[in-house]
Design an enzyme around this catalytic site. Sequence first.
Site, PDB file in Angstrom:
ATOM      1  N   LEU A  65       0.822  -1.201   0.000  1.00 52.84           N
ATOM      2  CA  LEU A  65       0.000   0.000   0.000  1.00 52.84           C
ATOM      3  C   LEU A  65       0.866   1.265   0.000  1.00 52.84           C
ATOM      4  O   LEU A  65       2.060   1.209   0.302  1.00 52.84           O
ATOM      5  CB  LEU A  65      -0.924  -0.012   1.213  1.00 52.84           C
ATOM      6  CG  LEU A  65      -1.879  -1.227   1.300  1.00 52.84           C
ATOM      7  CD1 LEU A  65      -2.674  -1.191   2.593  1.00 52.84           C
ATOM      8  CD2 LEU A  65      -2.806  -1.267   0.099  1.00 52.84           C
ATOM      9  N   PRO A  66       0.270   2.430  -0.318  1.00 48.01           N
ATOM     10  CA  PRO A  66       1.068   3.640  -0.507  1.00 48.01           C
ATOM     11  C   PRO A  66       1.715   4.221   0.748  1.00 48.01           C
ATOM     12  O   PRO A  66       2.825   4.746   0.683  1.00 48.01           O
ATOM     13  CB  PRO A  66       0.054   4.640  -1.096  1.00 48.01           C
ATOM     14  CG  PRO A  66      -1.040   3.810  -1.665  1.00 48.01           C
ATOM     15  CD  PRO A  66      -1.116   2.613  -0.774  1.00 48.01           C
ATOM     16  N   THR A  96       6.204   0.496   2.097  1.00 48.43           N
ATOM     17  CA  THR A  96       7.277   1.271   2.712  1.00 48.43           C
ATOM     18  C   THR A  96       6.634   2.349   3.570  1.00 48.43           C
ATOM     19  O   THR A  96       6.061   3.307   3.057  1.00 48.43           O
ATOM     20  CB  THR A  96       8.193   1.904   1.654  1.00 48.43           C
ATOM     21  OG1 THR A  96       8.810   0.862   0.889  1.00 48.43           O
ATOM     22  CG2 THR A  96       9.280   2.740   2.305  1.00 48.43           C
ATOM     23  N   LYS A 171      15.093  -0.338   4.753  1.00 45.41           N
ATOM     24  CA  LYS A 171      14.610   0.156   3.458  1.00 45.41           C
ATOM     25  C   LYS A 171      14.896   1.641   3.289  1.00 45.41           C
ATOM     26  O   LYS A 171      15.380   2.077   2.233  1.00 45.41           O
ATOM     27  CB  LYS A 171      13.110  -0.108   3.329  1.00 45.41           C
ATOM     28  CG  LYS A 171      12.450   0.514   2.095  1.00 45.41           C
ATOM     29  CD  LYS A 171      12.963  -0.064   0.789  1.00 45.41           C
ATOM     30  CE  LYS A 171      12.393   0.655  -0.419  1.00 45.41           C
ATOM     31  NZ  LYS A 171      10.963   0.383  -0.651  1.00 45.41           N
ATOM     32  N   LYS A 246       8.865  10.692  -0.912  1.00 46.15           N
ATOM     33  CA  LYS A 246       8.190  10.129   0.265  1.00 46.15           C
ATOM     34  C   LYS A 246       9.164   9.315   1.117  1.00 46.15           C
ATOM     35  O   LYS A 246       9.224   9.456   2.348  1.00 46.15           O
ATOM     36  CB  LYS A 246       7.029   9.254  -0.172  1.00 46.15           C
ATOM     37  CG  LYS A 246       6.410   8.408   0.928  1.00 46.15           C
ATOM     38  CD  LYS A 246       5.839   7.129   0.355  1.00 46.15           C
ATOM     39  CE  LYS A 246       5.761   6.055   1.418  1.00 46.15           C
ATOM     40  NZ  LYS A 246       5.465   4.722   0.876  1.00 46.15           N
TER      41      LYS A 246
END
Length: 297
Positions: A65-66, A96, A171, A246
């Site tokens: 998901l975003p 992420t 990450k 982001k």
Amino acid sequence: MANITFIGLGNMGGPMAANLIAAGHNVTVFDLFPDAVAQLVKLGAETADTVNACVGDAECVISMLPAGKHVEGLYTGEQGLLHSLKPGTLVIDSSTIDKATVLKVAAALAEKSIRFIDAPVSGGVGGAQAGTLSFMVGGEKADFDAAQPILENMGKNIFHAGEHGAGQVAKVCNNMLLAILMSGTSEALQLGMDNGLDPKVLSEIMLKSSGRNWTLELYNPVPDVLENVPSSNGYKGGFMTDLMAKDLGLAMDTAVQTQSATPMGTLARSLYALHAAKGNGGKDFSSIIEMFQKEEK
């Protein structure tokens, strides 16, 4: 083979789910975009009208998901999946997101005896399609071991980074370094071109010298230096500038929490935020080289 529900069928999630189908798993899919669902159904997936209905028989649920708010809402919201998942279900979130959300969701699911790991990925759309992603996993070792055979159907490099949230930290560290490398590579290549050098020749020189790095070798930001990379396709496909901005924001938030010094990461975030603000958010992140190009007179 496992009964797997995959939620979030975007540029990354769609190919990942397709690889699970190809591996012989029973895959049920859900996405807010019907066309994305239809493509996976054609490959053999099942679906249902609601996300909760999709997880009824799931042994494993994977989400891509975003942002953190979407993950939190999916699992712990008023109609969240924690009310529908069976005890013992293994949840793998490959989004992420921030570490704080990971810890909050993991704790809420644990109260229902639902296992959870955070497993963000690296490798881009190409890696998702080829099944060669790298997974950086945070969570209990037993849950990592249970997830590994499934993750191996979608990736080539599977790492247990540590406890819950460790995958997300790994990450953002990786993507911060990637952004720094892409910015520096772009700056160096543009300097050479401004002084009359052929970018292909300059790339070859640096690849045989101490400036060699992944972005220069496999993801060159100059059009037509390499084939089958976004820069040679109008900066389409790949990893969007908005997503890099982001992830750099997440890296900076992580740095603030531990008072870590990240001057290069901070500069990279500013560059990508400015690049996105100029209308380039949908372009691949290698388009940052445009920030260093002289305006035509």
